[in-house]
Motif scaffolding. Structure first.
Motif, PDB file in Angstrom:
ATOM      1  N   ALA A 165       3.110  14.508 -23.779  1.00 11.68           N
ATOM      2  CA  ALA A 165       2.127  13.701 -24.102  1.00 11.68           C
ATOM      3  C   ALA A 165       2.432  12.113 -24.698  1.00 11.68           C
ATOM      4  CB  ALA A 165       1.297  14.442 -25.299  1.00 11.68           C
ATOM      5  N   ALA A 166       1.794  11.353 -24.544  1.00 10.75           N
ATOM      6  CA  ALA A 166       1.961   9.976 -24.679  1.00 10.75           C
ATOM      7  C   ALA A 166       2.958   9.313 -23.922  1.00 10.75           C
ATOM      8  CB  ALA A 166       1.882   9.871 -26.324  1.00 10.75           C
ATOM      9  N   ARG A 167       3.582   9.978 -22.962  1.00 11.11           N
ATOM     10  CA  ARG A 167       4.512   9.043 -22.314  1.00 11.11           C
ATOM     11  C   ARG A 167       4.233   9.341 -20.759  1.00 11.11           C
ATOM     12  NH1 ARG A 167       6.241   8.425 -26.294  1.00 11.11           N
ATOM     13  NH2 ARG A 167       8.273   8.861 -27.255  1.00 11.11           N
ATOM     14  N   VAL A 168       4.750   8.283 -20.056  1.00  8.85           N
ATOM     15  CA  VAL A 168       4.183   8.027 -18.560  1.00  8.85           C
ATOM     16  C   VAL A 168       5.718   7.963 -17.584  1.00  8.85           C
ATOM     17  CG1 VAL A 168       4.175   5.551 -18.773  1.00  8.85           C
ATOM     18  CG2 VAL A 168       2.790   6.739 -17.231  1.00  8.85           C
ATOM     19  N   ALA A 169       5.263   8.447 -16.341  1.00  4.16           N
ATOM     20  CA  ALA A 169       6.393   8.386 -15.578  1.00  4.16           C
ATOM     21  C   ALA A 169       6.237   6.886 -14.931  1.00  4.16           C
ATOM     22  CB  ALA A 169       6.348   9.230 -14.428  1.00  4.16           C
ATOM     23  N   GLN A 170       7.613   6.096 -14.834  1.00  7.43           N
ATOM     24  CA  GLN A 170       7.650   5.005 -14.133  1.00  7.43           C
ATOM     25  C   GLN A 170       8.774   4.777 -13.308  1.00  7.43           C
ATOM     26  OE1 GLN A 170       8.117   1.641 -17.146  1.00  7.43           O
ATOM     27  NE2 GLN A 170       7.209   0.106 -15.684  1.00  7.43           N
ATOM     28  N   LEU A 171       8.314   4.177 -12.068  1.00  7.20           N
ATOM     29  CA  LEU A 171       8.842   3.979 -10.747  1.00  7.20           C
ATOM     30  C   LEU A 171       9.752   2.743 -10.866  1.00  7.20           C
ATOM     31  CD1 LEU A 171       9.726   5.355  -8.089  1.00  7.20           C
ATOM     32  CD2 LEU A 171       7.815   3.897  -7.064  1.00  7.20           C
ATOM     33  N   TRP A 172      10.779   2.797 -10.465  1.00  6.24           N
ATOM     34  CA  TRP A 172      11.894   1.714 -10.552  1.00  6.24           C
ATOM     35  C   TRP A 172      12.576   1.643  -9.195  1.00  6.24           C
ATOM     36  CZ3 TRP A 172      12.069  -1.076 -15.308  1.00  6.24           C
ATOM     37  CH2 TRP A 172      11.533  -0.378 -16.292  1.00  6.24           C
ATOM     38  N   ALA A 173      13.009   0.357  -8.558  1.00  3.86           N
ATOM     39  CA  ALA A 173      13.874  -0.180  -7.667  1.00  3.86           C
ATOM     40  C   ALA A 173      15.313  -0.486  -8.126  1.00  3.86           C
ATOM     41  CB  ALA A 173      12.949  -0.950  -6.512  1.00  3.86           C
ATOM     42  N   ILE A 174      16.261  -0.088  -7.502  1.00  5.90           N
ATOM     43  CA  ILE A 174      17.623  -0.509  -8.027  1.00  5.90           C
ATOM     44  C   ILE A 174      18.249  -0.801  -6.711  1.00  5.90           C
ATOM     45  CG2 ILE A 174      19.677  -0.080  -9.318  1.00  5.90           C
ATOM     46  CD1 ILE A 174      18.339   2.497 -10.550  1.00  5.90           C
ATOM     47  N   GLY A 175      18.459  -2.317  -6.620  1.00  2.00           N
ATOM     48  CA  GLY A 175      19.058  -2.749  -5.095  1.00  2.00           C
ATOM     49  C   GLY A 175      20.597  -2.852  -5.332  1.00  2.00           C
ATOM     50  N   GLY A 176      21.171  -4.048  -4.557  1.00  2.00           N
ATOM     51  CA  GLY A 176      22.240  -4.323  -4.528  1.00  2.00           C
ATOM     52  C   GLY A 176      22.747  -4.876  -5.722  1.00  2.00           C
ATOM     53  N   ASP A 177      21.934  -5.377  -6.746  1.00  2.00           N
ATOM     54  CA  ASP A 177      22.374  -6.123  -7.895  1.00  2.00           C
ATOM     55  C   ASP A 177      22.440  -5.107  -9.038  1.00  2.00           C
ATOM     56  OD1 ASP A 177      19.724  -5.440  -8.219  1.00  2.00           O
ATOM     57  OD2 ASP A 177      19.125  -7.387  -8.858  1.00  2.00           O
ATOM     58  N   GLY A 178      21.998  -3.803  -8.792  1.00  5.53           N
ATOM     59  CA  GLY A 178      22.260  -2.823  -9.884  1.00  5.53           C
ATOM     60  C   GLY A 178      21.381  -2.795 -11.055  1.00  5.53           C
ATOM     61  N   VAL A 179      20.259  -3.709 -10.869  1.00  2.00           N
ATOM     62  CA  VAL A 179      19.419  -3.884 -12.003  1.00  2.00           C
ATOM     63  C   VAL A 179      18.173  -3.154 -11.487  1.00  2.00           C
ATOM     64  CG1 VAL A 179      18.214  -5.530 -13.407  1.00  2.00           C
ATOM     65  CG2 VAL A 179      20.522  -5.887 -12.621  1.00  2.00           C
ATOM     66  N   PRO A 180      17.450  -2.242 -12.438  1.00  2.00           N
ATOM     67  CA  PRO A 180      16.241  -1.639 -12.094  1.00  2.00           C
ATOM     68  C   PRO A 180      15.133  -2.732 -12.252  1.00  2.00           C
ATOM     69  CG  PRO A 180      17.520  -0.766 -13.748  1.00  2.00           C
ATOM     70  CD  PRO A 180      18.252  -1.841 -13.673  1.00  2.00           C
ATOM     71  N   HIS A 181      14.303  -2.791 -11.312  1.00  2.00           N
ATOM     72  CA  HIS A 181      13.001  -3.468 -11.245  1.00  2.00           C
ATOM     73  C   HIS A 181      11.827  -2.698 -11.438  1.00  2.00           C
ATOM     74  CE1 HIS A 181      15.453  -7.165 -10.473  1.00  2.00           C
ATOM     75  NE2 HIS A 181      16.004  -6.489  -9.721  1.00  2.00           N
ATOM     76  N   PRO A 182      10.890  -2.674 -12.242  1.00  2.00           N
ATOM     77  CA  PRO A 182       9.895  -1.855 -12.285  1.00  2.00           C
ATOM     78  C   PRO A 182       8.883  -1.829 -11.219  1.00  2.00           C
ATOM     79  CG  PRO A 182       9.485  -3.535 -13.802  1.00  2.00           C
ATOM     80  CD  PRO A 182      11.025  -3.823 -13.357  1.00  2.00           C
ATOM     81  N   LEU A 183       8.426  -0.957 -10.740  1.00  2.00           N
ATOM     82  CA  LEU A 183       7.547  -1.212  -9.293  1.00  2.00           C
ATOM     83  C   LEU A 183       6.077  -0.738  -9.814  1.00  2.00           C
ATOM     84  CD1 LEU A 183       9.469   0.457  -6.294  1.00  2.00           C
ATOM     85  CD2 LEU A 183       9.265  -1.944  -7.144  1.00  2.00           C
ATOM     86  N   GLY A 184       6.022   0.431 -11.033  1.00  2.00           N
ATOM     87  CA  GLY A 184       4.659   0.780 -11.143  1.00  2.00           C
ATOM     88  C   GLY A 184       4.474   1.990 -11.945  1.00  2.00           C
ATOM     89  N   LEU A 185       3.567   2.514 -12.578  1.00  2.00           N
ATOM     90  CA  LEU A 185       3.370   3.675 -13.166  1.00  2.00           C
ATOM     91  C   LEU A 185       2.824   4.783 -12.341  1.00  2.00           C
ATOM     92  CD1 LEU A 185       1.883   2.422 -16.532  1.00  2.00           C
ATOM     93  CD2 LEU A 185       4.401   2.689 -16.084  1.00  2.00           C
ATOM     94  N   LEU A 186       3.253   6.032 -12.245  1.00  2.00           N
ATOM     95  CA  LEU A 186       2.825   7.249 -11.597  1.00  2.00           C
ATOM     96  C   LEU A 186       2.130   8.148 -12.317  1.00  2.00           C
ATOM     97  CD1 LEU A 186       6.379   8.003 -10.227  1.00  2.00           C
ATOM     98  CD2 LEU A 186       4.686   6.271  -9.270  1.00  2.00           C
ATOM     99  N   THR A 187       0.921   8.776 -11.632  1.00  2.00           N
ATOM    100  CA  THR A 187       0.235   9.806 -12.106  1.00  2.00           C
ATOM    101  C   THR A 187       0.722  11.105 -11.406  1.00  2.00           C
ATOM    102  OG1 THR A 187      -1.431   9.316 -10.391  1.00  2.00           O
ATOM    103  CG2 THR A 187      -1.701   8.293 -12.374  1.00  2.00           C
TER     104      THR A 187
END
Lengths: 237, 174
Positions: A165-187
């Motif tokens: 509860a009160a948490r959400v799944a978030q999608l990230w993309a991790i490319g060649g730079d190794g840094v996670p970039h947020p793509l959006g929240l999932l339902t």
């Protein structure tokens, strides 16, 4: 009815979940068991467990060749756009990530857009540019399927991991730079994200997708703050 | 784009049919017991799949399990709607082999779940046979009692004790 002498068990056997899962019950007994499914989550879970157990027997079920031409009759009854007969989608290539069957089922069931009234035909895009990137996030037992259309920047996610509860799944993309970039929240029911241009550029075959558990509204820092519960690499289909 | 997607979906749907129709037809044919009826039911099953009536969740059940479950349920629904009981003695699922034809599905089953098949083998033959028959022929207690020519209470007693022992075995393995 007189039971056999050895049927006097010391305690009544509660096998109602198995009986329901196997389909042994009918009439009022079945109705009573279905009411328990609705009222008792533990009972519902037990029924589901039995269903999965019994489903192992499907492996043993002999196959039989379906009547010839049935697929054409089914296809006709669907209406709408006809499949392109000349080109078979190369779905079995996805076998590296998951079974071919899982892959086609994902396309048909999980990732198919909600049927919409069709607009007038538009020119089809060139064959070569019609690439789809897919990923199976998580382990082989419970993957979350993701499909990305580079043409229109749409990312579709079939489901989301269960979060507290009160948490959400978030999608990230991790490319060649190794840094996670947020793509959006999932339902949980599935999500369609239209990605910004900067994010689209990151999504190429080999890019890792990851799902983390974040506070409602998403990570406040721009980087994952909660546990990463699933990852998977995009591959071209 | 919508059209292109729709067309791709239809190609994928045909591929899905190609990969699964032999298994699903095997399921409905056995339960319906009639080729024409089985074809109608199978047609219906694929329409259900196309319309996504009932969601497949990746991970909860394998794709073929989910599809086969839909097929079995539809076939049972059809048979009960016909109010047709099998005439004559049933074949008690003895023609269903005890082991999977290919090692791959065996591995998948073993990796994903504790083996029901192993536990079925531990039951008294009569109990194991009854449970297999209920599954493969889609029988209720009443169907089974009639087919076996035994009182309903007796059939229930056999199967319930079989299920209870199955539960013990599965819980032990879990």
């Amino acid at each position: 009815m007189t039971p056999e002498p050895d049927t006097h068990d010391p305690e009544p056997l509660d096998v109602a979940a198995a009986e329901l899962a196997l389909g042994l019950l009918d009439g009022e007994e079945r109705a009573a068991a279905l009411r328990r499914v609705l009222a008792e989550p533990a009972f519902a879970a037990e029924v589901e467990r039995w269903r999965l157990y019994f489903a192992q027997l499907f492996d043993l079920w002999p196959e039989a060749e379906a009547p010839e031409g049935l697929i054409d009759r089914i296809d006709e009854s669907l209406g709408g756009p006809k499949p392109s007969r000349t080109r078979r989608a190369p779905w079995p290539l996805i076998a590296v990530a998951m079974s071919a069957l899982a892959a086609v089922l994902l396309v048909v069931i999980a990732l198919r857009p909600t049927p919409t009234p069709l607009p007038a035909p538009v020119p089809q895009v060139q064959e070569g540019s019609r690439t789809l990137l897919i990923a199976a996030l998580g382990d082989a037992k419970s993957p979350v399927a993701a499909a990305y259309h580079p043409e229109n920047g749409l990312m579709r996610i079939a489901a989301a991991p269960t979060v507290p509860a009160a948490r959400v799944a978030q999608l990230w993309a991790i490319g060649g730079d190794g840094v996670p970039h947020p793509l959006g929240l999932l339902t949980a029911a599935g999500t369609e994200l239209r990605l910004a241009a900067a994010d689209r550029a990151r999504l190429v075959p080999g890019t890792t997708l990851a799902i983390s558990v974040e506070p409602t509204g998403g990570s406040p820092t721009g980087l994952p703050t909660g546990p990463v519960v699933a990852t998977g690499a995009l591959s071209a289909v | 784009m919508l059209i292109a997607t729709g067309s791709e979906d239809r190609a994928a749907f045909r591929e899905l049919y190609h990969l699964t129709s032999a298994k699903l037809f095997g399921v409905v044919l056995r339960i319906c017991g009639d080729t024409q009826a089985a074809e109608d039911v199978l047609h219906d099953v694929y329409l259900i799949i196309w319309r996504r009536a009932g969601a497949w969740e990746p991970g909860r059940a394998s794709p073929i399990t989910w599809l086969a479950t839909i097929a079995r349920n539809r076939a049972i629904d059809w048979r009960r709607a016909q109010k047709v009981r099998r005439a004559g003695p049933i074949d008690d699922a003895s023609d269903i082999p005890d082991t999977a034809p290919d090692a791959e599905s065996e591995l998948v089953a073993a990796g994903e779940r504790h083996s029901l098949r192993h536990c079925l083998e531990e039951l008294e033959p009569r109990q194991g046979e009854a449970i297999r028959t209920a599954f493969f022929d889609g029988m209720t207690y009443a169907d089974y009692a009639e087919a076996r020519g035994v009182p309903l209470g007796t059939a229930k007693s056999w199967i319930r004790r079989g299920l209870a022992r199955l539960k013990e075995c599965l819980d032990r393995d879990a």
